[in-house]
Design a protein around this motif. Structure first.
Motif, PDB file in Angstrom:
ATOM      1  N   VAL A 137      -2.471  61.358 -86.397  1.00 10.83           N
ATOM      2  CA  VAL A 137      -3.563  61.805 -85.616  1.00 10.83           C
ATOM      3  C   VAL A 137      -4.529  62.464 -86.686  1.00 10.83           C
ATOM      4  O   VAL A 137      -4.103  63.630 -87.013  1.00 10.83           O
ATOM      5  N   PHE A 138      -5.641  62.412 -86.824  1.00  3.53           N
ATOM      6  CA  PHE A 138      -6.791  63.001 -87.465  1.00  3.53           C
ATOM      7  C   PHE A 138      -7.628  63.969 -86.468  1.00  3.53           C
ATOM      8  O   PHE A 138      -8.211  63.249 -85.538  1.00  3.53           O
ATOM      9  N   ILE A 139      -7.614  65.139 -86.626  1.00 10.32           N
ATOM     10  CA  ILE A 139      -8.440  65.988 -85.348  1.00 10.32           C
ATOM     11  C   ILE A 139      -9.732  66.070 -86.384  1.00 10.32           C
ATOM     12  O   ILE A 139     -10.206  66.708 -87.120  1.00 10.32           O
ATOM     13  N   SER A 140     -10.546  65.123 -85.729  1.00  6.62           N
ATOM     14  CA  SER A 140     -12.008  65.089 -86.219  1.00  6.62           C
ATOM     15  C   SER A 140     -13.021  66.005 -85.161  1.00  6.62           C
ATOM     16  O   SER A 140     -12.486  67.072 -84.843  1.00  6.62           O
ATOM     17  N   SER A 141     -14.071  65.636 -84.788  1.00  4.44           N
ATOM     18  CA  SER A 141     -14.921  66.303 -84.128  1.00  4.44           C
ATOM     19  C   SER A 141     -15.975  65.387 -83.398  1.00  4.44           C
ATOM     20  O   SER A 141     -16.532  64.276 -84.026  1.00  4.44           O
ATOM     21  N   VAL A 177       3.433  51.769 -86.018  1.00  2.00           N
ATOM     22  CA  VAL A 177       2.740  53.127 -86.370  1.00  2.00           C
ATOM     23  C   VAL A 177       1.401  52.732 -85.932  1.00  2.00           C
ATOM     24  O   VAL A 177       0.595  52.019 -86.343  1.00  2.00           O
ATOM     25  N   THR A 178       1.137  54.050 -85.380  1.00  2.00           N
ATOM     26  CA  THR A 178      -0.460  53.881 -84.848  1.00  2.00           C
ATOM     27  C   THR A 178      -1.117  55.005 -85.760  1.00  2.00           C
ATOM     28  O   THR A 178      -0.658  56.156 -86.022  1.00  2.00           O
ATOM     29  N   VAL A 179      -2.526  54.780 -85.747  1.00  2.00           N
ATOM     30  CA  VAL A 179      -3.316  55.928 -86.560  1.00  2.00           C
ATOM     31  C   VAL A 179      -4.684  56.048 -85.671  1.00  2.00           C
ATOM     32  O   VAL A 179      -5.303  55.053 -85.334  1.00  2.00           O
ATOM     33  N   ASN A 180      -4.914  57.336 -85.139  1.00  2.00           N
ATOM     34  CA  ASN A 180      -5.917  57.623 -84.341  1.00  2.00           C
ATOM     35  C   ASN A 180      -6.928  58.967 -84.959  1.00  2.00           C
ATOM     36  O   ASN A 180      -6.186  59.811 -85.614  1.00  2.00           O
ATOM     37  N   ALA A 181      -7.920  59.242 -84.429  1.00  2.00           N
ATOM     38  CA  ALA A 181      -8.708  60.235 -84.542  1.00  2.00           C
ATOM     39  C   ALA A 181      -8.961  60.782 -83.027  1.00  2.00           C
ATOM     40  O   ALA A 181      -9.070  60.097 -82.310  1.00  2.00           O
ATOM     41  N   VAL A 182      -8.921  62.173 -83.007  1.00  2.00           N
ATOM     42  CA  VAL A 182      -9.255  62.787 -81.708  1.00  2.00           C
ATOM     43  C   VAL A 182     -10.558  63.656 -82.076  1.00  2.00           C
ATOM     44  O   VAL A 182     -10.621  64.415 -83.128  1.00  2.00           O
ATOM     45  N   LEU A 183     -11.566  63.405 -81.222  1.00  2.00           N
ATOM     46  CA  LEU A 183     -12.783  64.302 -81.408  1.00  2.00           C
ATOM     47  C   LEU A 183     -13.010  65.278 -80.409  1.00  2.00           C
ATOM     48  O   LEU A 183     -13.727  64.943 -79.139  1.00  2.00           O
ATOM     49  N   PRO A 184     -12.788  66.401 -80.586  1.00  2.00           N
ATOM     50  CA  PRO A 184     -12.967  67.634 -79.433  1.00  2.00           C
ATOM     51  C   PRO A 184     -14.462  67.770 -79.668  1.00  2.00           C
ATOM     52  O   PRO A 184     -15.137  67.720 -80.557  1.00  2.00           O
ATOM     53  N   GLY A 185     -15.148  68.341 -78.839  1.00  2.00           N
ATOM     54  CA  GLY A 185     -16.384  68.947 -78.486  1.00  2.00           C
ATOM     55  C   GLY A 185     -16.018  70.498 -78.647  1.00  2.00           C
ATOM     56  O   GLY A 185     -15.173  70.853 -79.081  1.00  2.00           O
ATOM     57  N   PRO A 186     -17.173  71.268 -78.171  1.00  2.00           N
ATOM     58  CA  PRO A 186     -17.039  72.721 -78.492  1.00  2.00           C
ATOM     59  C   PRO A 186     -15.825  73.178 -77.632  1.00  2.00           C
ATOM     60  O   PRO A 186     -15.527  72.878 -76.537  1.00  2.00           O
ATOM     61  N   LEU A 253     -10.779  58.751 -80.111  1.00  2.45           N
ATOM     62  CA  LEU A 253     -10.388  59.471 -78.818  1.00  2.45           C
ATOM     63  C   LEU A 253     -11.263  60.604 -78.463  1.00  2.45           C
ATOM     64  O   LEU A 253     -10.822  61.765 -79.282  1.00  2.45           O
ATOM     65  N   ARG A 254     -12.189  60.670 -77.682  1.00  9.82           N
ATOM     66  CA  ARG A 254     -13.294  61.815 -77.530  1.00  9.82           C
ATOM     67  C   ARG A 254     -12.659  62.594 -76.629  1.00  9.82           C
ATOM     68  O   ARG A 254     -12.451  62.363 -75.235  1.00  9.82           O
ATOM     69  N   VAL A 255     -12.656  64.078 -76.764  1.00 14.43           N
ATOM     70  CA  VAL A 255     -12.545  64.946 -75.767  1.00 14.43           C
ATOM     71  C   VAL A 255     -13.702  65.980 -76.000  1.00 14.43           C
ATOM     72  O   VAL A 255     -13.505  67.011 -76.319  1.00 14.43           O
ATOM     73  N   ASP A 256     -14.617  65.518 -75.900  1.00  9.92           N
ATOM     74  CA  ASP A 256     -16.206  66.106 -76.013  1.00  9.92           C
ATOM     75  C   ASP A 256     -16.846  66.531 -74.942  1.00  9.92           C
ATOM     76  O   ASP A 256     -18.079  67.044 -75.097  1.00  9.92           O
ATOM     77  N   GLY A 257     -16.108  66.364 -73.677  1.00 12.68           N
ATOM     78  CA  GLY A 257     -16.982  66.472 -72.621  1.00 12.68           C
ATOM     79  C   GLY A 257     -18.203  65.865 -72.314  1.00 12.68           C
ATOM     80  O   GLY A 257     -18.912  66.205 -71.599  1.00 12.68           O
TER      81      GLY A 257
END
Length: 264
Positions: A137-141, A177-186, A253-257
């Motif tokens: 998992v890459f923590i993107s934004s 094997v899975t690879v994903n990015a997670v995109l937090p917001g503020p 995968l967005r967690v950006d509100g």
């Protein structure tokens, strides 16, 4: 949903505070052996103490290594040669006008935010593919999609992470094997709290109030209308690392509100 990661080893970079520490705690609670990482022995030791208190009985270890260059990555992989789960959370950010960002700073952001994850994925994914199970998992934004004009150098690195995660997911096609990015917001992490404390002190308001005002003023498209907590981001990451997420790969995968105004 009961996420069970017993028997799995998880490495979370930059996990001595904030989102990284919340992810490490979530994975530890799910039964994984967790390796935390920070730039100093003191920060790693403090994080290990917090994890052991928060998740009694969990198996946690730590490695101090600065991942802004190849030497730090080599030190980390030598100390922790095996991982079933890799969470690339290491990164830096900061407000700066575009015309004031010199070549050295662009390179520093690239090495820290992009190449740290590339180096570790290059090392750990080989073993994952050989064992036919793994999670990266890459923590993107949200800044990867909504490039901030006052942090163009940061936004660029977050977009790069999306490309790398998608490409690596394709590399692992047909495997478990899975690879994903997670995109937090503020997110109201420790670092953001520190950054907002001066404004709170000056205005006589709480950091939480200042954070809400920031989101509503500077991220007006937010549907949530408040910053996320580190635990809210960690919940998505722990799921992406779980056996239950076996059909989720190559995703952003967005967690950006709801800040990014798109249906997809």
């Amino acid at each position: 949903m009961q996420i069970d990661l017993k028997g799995k080893t998880a490495l979370v970079t930059a996990s001595t505070a904030g989102i990284g520490l919340a992810i490490a705690e979530g994975l530890a609670r799910a039964g994984a052996r967790v390796v935390v990482n920070g730039r100093s022995d003191a920060s790693v030791d403090a994080a290990l103490a917090r994890l052991r208190a928060a998740a009694p009985g969990a198996t946690v270890d730590g490695v101090a290594a600065d991942l802004s260059g190849p030497d730090g990555a080599a030190r980390l992989t030598a100390a922790a040669p095996h991982a079933d789960i890799l969470v690339n959370n290491a990164g830096i950010y900061g407000l700066k006008p575009f015309f004031d960002i010199d070549d050295a700073e662009w390179e520093h952001y690239f090495q820290t935010n992009v190449m740290s994850g590339v180096r570790l994925a290059r090392h750990y994914m080989k073993g994952m593919l050989e064992r036919d199970w793994g999670r990266v998992v890459f923590i993107s934004s949200e800044s990867a999609l909504n490039i901030p004009v006052d942090m163009i150098h940061y936004g660029f690195t977050k977009t790069a992470q999306l490309s790398i995660a998608r490409g690596l997911a394709k590399l692992a096609a047909g495997s478990q094997v899975t690879v994903n990015a997670v995109l937090p917001g503020p997110t109201l992490s420790d670092g953001v709290r520190t950054m907002l404390q001066a404004v709170a002190d000056k205005t006589g308001r709480s950091v939480d109030e200042v954070a809400v005002e920031f989101v509503r003023t500077h991220r007006a498209s937010s549907i949530l209308q408040r910053p996320a907590t580190p635990d809210e981001v960690a919940n998505m990451v722990v799921y992406a690392c779980s056996p239950q997420a076996s059909a989720t790969t190559g995703a952003a995968l967005r967690v950006d509100g709801g800040i990014v105004d798109t249906l997809a």
